[in-house]
Enzyme design. Structure first.
Site, short mmCIF file in Angstrom:
data_model
loop_
_atom_site.label_atom_id
_atom_site.label_comp_id
_atom_site.label_asym_id
_atom_site.label_seq_id
_atom_site.Cartn_x
_atom_site.Cartn_y
_atom_site.Cartn_z
N ASN A 1 0.84 -1.36 -0.05
CA ASN A 1 -0.11 0.16 0.05
C ASN A 1 0.98 1.35 0.16
OD1 ASN A 1 -1.38 2.19 1.06
ND2 ASN A 1 -2.97 0.93 1.87
N ARG B 1 -9.86 7.95 -0.94
CA ARG B 1 -10.98 8.36 -0.20
C ARG B 1 -11.56 9.41 -0.60
NH1 ARG B 1 -10.56 7.52 5.49
NH2 ARG B 1 -9.34 6.02 6.16
N GLU C 1 -10.73 -9.89 3.12
CA GLU C 1 -9.25 -9.49 3.82
C GLU C 1 -9.71 -9.42 5.35
OE1 GLU C 1 -7.17 -6.03 2.23
OE2 GLU C 1 -6.65 -5.64 4.16
N HIS D 1 -3.53 -4.77 7.74
CA HIS D 1 -3.77 -3.72 8.75
C HIS D 1 -2.96 -4.02 9.95
CE1 HIS D 1 -5.41 -0.23 10.58
NE2 HIS D 1 -5.91 0.13 9.31
N GLY D 2 -2.14 -2.96 10.22
CA GLY D 2 -1.02 -2.96 11.26
C GLY D 2 0.01 -4.12 11.27
N GLU E 1 -8.70 0.39 -2.44
CA GLU E 1 -9.45 0.28 -1.43
C GLU E 1 -10.36 1.32 -1.47
OE1 GLU E 1 -7.58 0.72 2.16
OE2 GLU E 1 -6.23 -1.19 1.77
N HIS F 1 -5.95 3.76 -1.61
CA HIS F 1 -7.15 3.80 -1.03
C HIS F 1 -7.56 5.29 -1.50
CE1 HIS F 1 -9.83 3.91 2.89
NE2 HIS F 1 -10.34 4.36 1.66
N THR G 1 -8.38 3.12 8.42
CA THR G 1 -9.65 2.62 8.42
C THR G 1 -9.78 1.88 10.02
OG1 THR G 1 -8.93 1.95 6.15
CG2 THR G 1 -10.68 0.74 7.32
N ARG H 1 -7.21 12.57 1.09
CA ARG H 1 -6.43 12.89 1.94
C ARG H 1 -5.08 12.36 1.54
NH1 ARG H 1 -7.69 9.86 7.52
NH2 ARG H 1 -9.50 10.71 7.04
N ASP I 1 -0.15 4.62 -0.02
CA ASP I 1 -1.01 5.76 0.29
C ASP I 1 0.04 6.87 1.10
OD1 ASP I 1 -3.26 4.62 -0.74
OD2 ASP I 1 -3.89 4.11 1.37
N HIS I 2 0.72 6.20 2.00
CA HIS I 2 1.57 7.17 2.69
C HIS I 2 2.78 7.94 2.20
CE1 HIS I 2 -1.10 6.47 6.13
NE2 HIS I 2 -0.71 5.30 6.17
N1 PXP Z 1 -6.02 -3.31 4.64
C1 PXP Z 1 -6.86 -2.17 4.58
C2 PXP Z 1 -8.22 -2.69 4.14
C3 PXP Z 1 -6.55 -1.01 5.00
O1 PXP Z 1 -7.43 -0.04 4.93
C4 PXP Z 1 -5.16 -0.73 5.16
C5 PXP Z 1 -4.91 0.82 5.59
O2 PXP Z 1 -5.00 1.51 4.48
C6 PXP Z 1 -4.23 -1.70 5.19
C7 PXP Z 1 -4.59 -2.83 4.83
C8 PXP Z 1 -3.07 -1.38 5.40
O3 PXP Z 1 -2.88 -1.19 6.79
P1 PXP Z 1 -1.30 -0.77 7.28
O4 PXP Z 1 -0.83 0.65 6.67
O5 PXP Z 1 -1.52 -0.58 8.78
O6 PXP Z 1 -0.17 -1.77 6.73
#
Ligand code: PXP
Length: 247
Positions: free
Chosen positions: A7, A45, A151, A191-192, A70, A43, A101, A49, A9-10
């Site tokens: 991902n 949004r 997921e 996630h995480g 996403e 993602h 999320t 953002r 996004d950041h």
């Molecule tokens: N899966 C989903 C559905 C998410 O919303 C996110 C966060 O954007 C992630 C995975 C990735 O999470 P992390 O950035 O904590 O690895």
């Protein structure tokens, strides 16, 4: 082997902090693919953002592996997804005020909406994953609405503070993955997940894909800092050697 979807996004979060055009998440996506990522996740949004419409357009052109968009089940974003045609959409709940999320999608209370969403995506050849808590009732509902994949939300597992809690949350994911596998749903998790807690998730037989963002981008920022500083010092030193040239 479990496939890693990165991902990005950041990268966009850092870019947007200055409102300019670097670092570019599209370049990051290509580099992640060159490093072996099996897919790229972003993602889009409602509030844009991090990733914006331009990023998604270019990502669709550039990503060679698999693009996972996403998104919330919101009509504006659904239209964009149908036009963009990522290989996969992952439907998440979205609240404007959240940092990231929070919690899985409540599939049970949105059946009709999600049945229609799955049908529309499938007509365009797009697979659908639903981001859910590791709970049987949500997984059953995901199957019933026609999703291809779930997921499993690993956020609570990732936040477990004690060994007992860690074990408890891990077991929930193990059981949920087995349950989803029995329903012939594809299973992903995310996630995480980070460099400490991903290992145990990889032991789970049914899990095919991981979606990881923050920890990889965080490590990239730190692991790359030495090279970035050295390159700037080199540039400064080379330039000061030529101080007497006309500017
Ligand atoms: N899966 C989903 C559905 C998410 O919303 C996110 C966060 O954007 C992630 C995975 C990735 O999470 P992390 O950035 O904590 O690895």
């Amino acid at each position: 082997m479990i496939r890693l979807n990165v991902n990005i996004d950041h990268i966009a979060t850092i870019r947007n902090a200055r409102g300019g055009n670097e670092p570019d998440p599209v370049v990051a996506a290509s580099l992640a693919e060159l490093a072996g990522a099996s897919g790229i996740v972003c993602h889009l949004r409602e509030d844009r953002r991090h990733i914006n419409d331009r990023d998604l357009r270019l990502l669709r052109e550039v990503v060679q592996t698999k693009l996972d968009l996403e998104m919330a089940a919101n009509e504006e974003i659904i239209q964009i997804a149908l036009q963009t045609r990522p290989e996969l959409v992952t439907i998440v709940p979205e609240k404007r005020q959240e940092l990231t999320t929070e919690g899985g999608l409540d599939v049970v209370s949105q059946r009709e909406k999600l049945i229609s969403l799955c049908e529309r995506m499938h007509e365009r050849g797009i697979e659908v994953s639903l981001f859910v808590e590791p709970e049987e009732k949500q997984i059953t509902a995901a199957k019933e609405v026609g999703a291809d994949m779930v997921e499993l939300h690993t956020g609570t597992y990732a936040n477990a503070k004690t060994p007992e809690r860690f074990k408890f949350e891990l077991n929930r994911i193990i059981n949920a993955a087995a349950f989803a596998g029995n329903l012939e749903l594809k299973v992903a998790a995310g996630h995480g997940l980070n460099y400490y807690n991903t290992k145990h998730i990889c032991y789970i037989y049914e899990i095919e894909e991981l979606s990881i963002g923050h920890s990889i981008i965080s490590r990239a920022a730190l692991a790359g800092i030495e090279r970035a500083v050295k390159e700037m010092i080199e540039l400064i030193n080379n330039s000061t050697l030529h101080r007497n040239i006309d500017i």
